[in-house]
Design an enzyme around this catalytic site. Structure first.
Site, short mmCIF file in Angstrom:
data_model
loop_
_atom_site.label_atom_id
_atom_site.label_comp_id
_atom_site.label_asym_id
_atom_site.label_seq_id
_atom_site.Cartn_x
_atom_site.Cartn_y
_atom_site.Cartn_z
N MET A 66 0.86 -1.19 0.00
CA MET A 66 0.00 0.00 0.00
C MET A 66 0.89 1.23 0.00
O MET A 66 2.04 1.18 0.44
CB MET A 66 -0.98 0.02 1.17
CG MET A 66 -0.40 0.28 2.53
SD MET A 66 -1.71 0.47 3.78
CE MET A 66 -2.42 2.06 3.32
N ALA A 67 0.37 2.32 -0.49
CA ALA A 67 1.12 3.58 -0.47
C ALA A 67 0.17 4.75 -0.68
O ALA A 67 -0.87 4.61 -1.32
CB ALA A 67 2.20 3.60 -1.55
N ILE A 68 0.59 5.87 -0.13
CA ILE A 68 -0.07 7.16 -0.37
C ILE A 68 0.97 8.07 -1.00
O ILE A 68 2.15 8.06 -0.61
CB ILE A 68 -0.56 7.77 0.98
CG1 ILE A 68 -1.60 6.86 1.65
CG2 ILE A 68 -1.11 9.17 0.78
CD1 ILE A 68 -2.93 6.72 0.93
N GLU A 99 3.88 -8.04 6.15
CA GLU A 99 5.31 -7.90 6.46
C GLU A 99 5.69 -6.46 6.20
O GLU A 99 5.25 -5.89 5.20
CB GLU A 99 6.15 -8.77 5.53
CG GLU A 99 5.92 -10.24 5.66
CD GLU A 99 6.31 -10.99 4.39
OE1 GLU A 99 6.09 -12.21 4.36
OE2 GLU A 99 6.80 -10.35 3.44
N ASN A 104 10.51 1.16 8.74
CA ASN A 104 9.39 1.93 8.19
C ASN A 104 8.41 2.30 9.31
O ASN A 104 7.32 1.74 9.45
CB ASN A 104 8.70 1.10 7.09
CG ASN A 104 7.74 1.95 6.27
OD1 ASN A 104 7.39 3.07 6.66
ND2 ASN A 104 7.31 1.42 5.14
N TYR A 111 -0.14 0.53 10.95
CA TYR A 111 -0.68 -0.82 11.14
C TYR A 111 -1.09 -1.04 12.60
O TYR A 111 -2.12 -1.65 12.87
CB TYR A 111 0.34 -1.87 10.69
CG TYR A 111 0.72 -1.76 9.22
CD1 TYR A 111 -0.21 -1.37 8.27
CD2 TYR A 111 2.01 -2.03 8.78
CE1 TYR A 111 0.13 -1.26 6.93
CE2 TYR A 111 2.36 -1.93 7.44
CZ TYR A 111 1.42 -1.53 6.52
OH TYR A 111 1.75 -1.43 5.20
#
Ligand code: COA
EC number: 2.3.1.266
Length: 152
Positions: A66-68, A99, A104, A111
């Site tokens: 996932m990313a923004i 994972e 990060n 999460y």
């Protein structure tokens, strides 16, 4: 607005991926993710600003990526995208795995806020651009109340 990824979104998704990942997925991987996984995007003012790829497996799921977009981070969009993407899963998973690189911090905190808990550490799992390697934190989110009690 959060919706399923379309083939016409893939170029924008790939541009975001290249901005945030040292080993980005390819255009082909994003194309294939549309049929193989549950791929979602988040839009703001008609622009795709983030994406989330979940892999349903029987009664579980894996968060693959996932990313923004960097210009849109820190506004609550990642949390919203993850929450709504999980809610869209059709297999109603009892648990979801992921994972994440140990360094990060933004992702680990996101999460944790989304009810994932660390269950393992996979040593020297990720390659770094400088040739060194980094540990992976393995996290799980229990989706049924019975299962969640195990992690309390
Ligand atoms: C990880 C990522 C998706 C978070 O998206 P985001 O939209 O910036 O996150 P949100 O604004 O929704 O923040 C949700 C929570 O995450 C945590 N968080 C987000 N950015 C953070 C940062 N820079 N430092 C520490 N915690 C952070 C916070 O707990 C935050 O909740 P809070 O605002 O109540 O404190 C985003 O930083 C990103 O795209 N990173 C690059 C790609 C990546 O690492 N993807 C994940 C691994 S595949």
């Amino acid at each position: 607005m959060i919706r399923l990824m379309q083939h016409s979104d893939v170029q924008q998704v790939f541009e975001i991926e290249k901005l945030v990942q040292s080993h980005p997925w390819t255009l082909k991987q994003f194309e294939e993710s549309i049929d193989s996984y549950q791929s979602t995007v988040i839009e703001r003012q008609g622009q795709v600003v983030g994406f989330c790829i979940l892999q349903p497996v029987v009664d579980e799921a894996n968060l693959l990526l996932m990313a923004i977009h960097p210009s849109q981070q820190g506004k609550g969009l990642g949390y919203q995208l993850l929450d709504e993407s999980i809610a869209l899963l059709k297999n109603n998973p009892v648990q979801i795995f992921l994972e994440v690189r140990e360094s990060n911090v933004a992702a680990v905190r996101l999460y944790e806020k989304s009810d994932f808990h660390q269950i393992d550490l996979r040593k020297n799992y990720y390659p770094n651009p400088d040739g060194t390697r980094e540990h992976a934190i393995i996290m799980v989110r229990a989706c049924s109340d019975d299962f969640a009690a195990l992690f309390k």
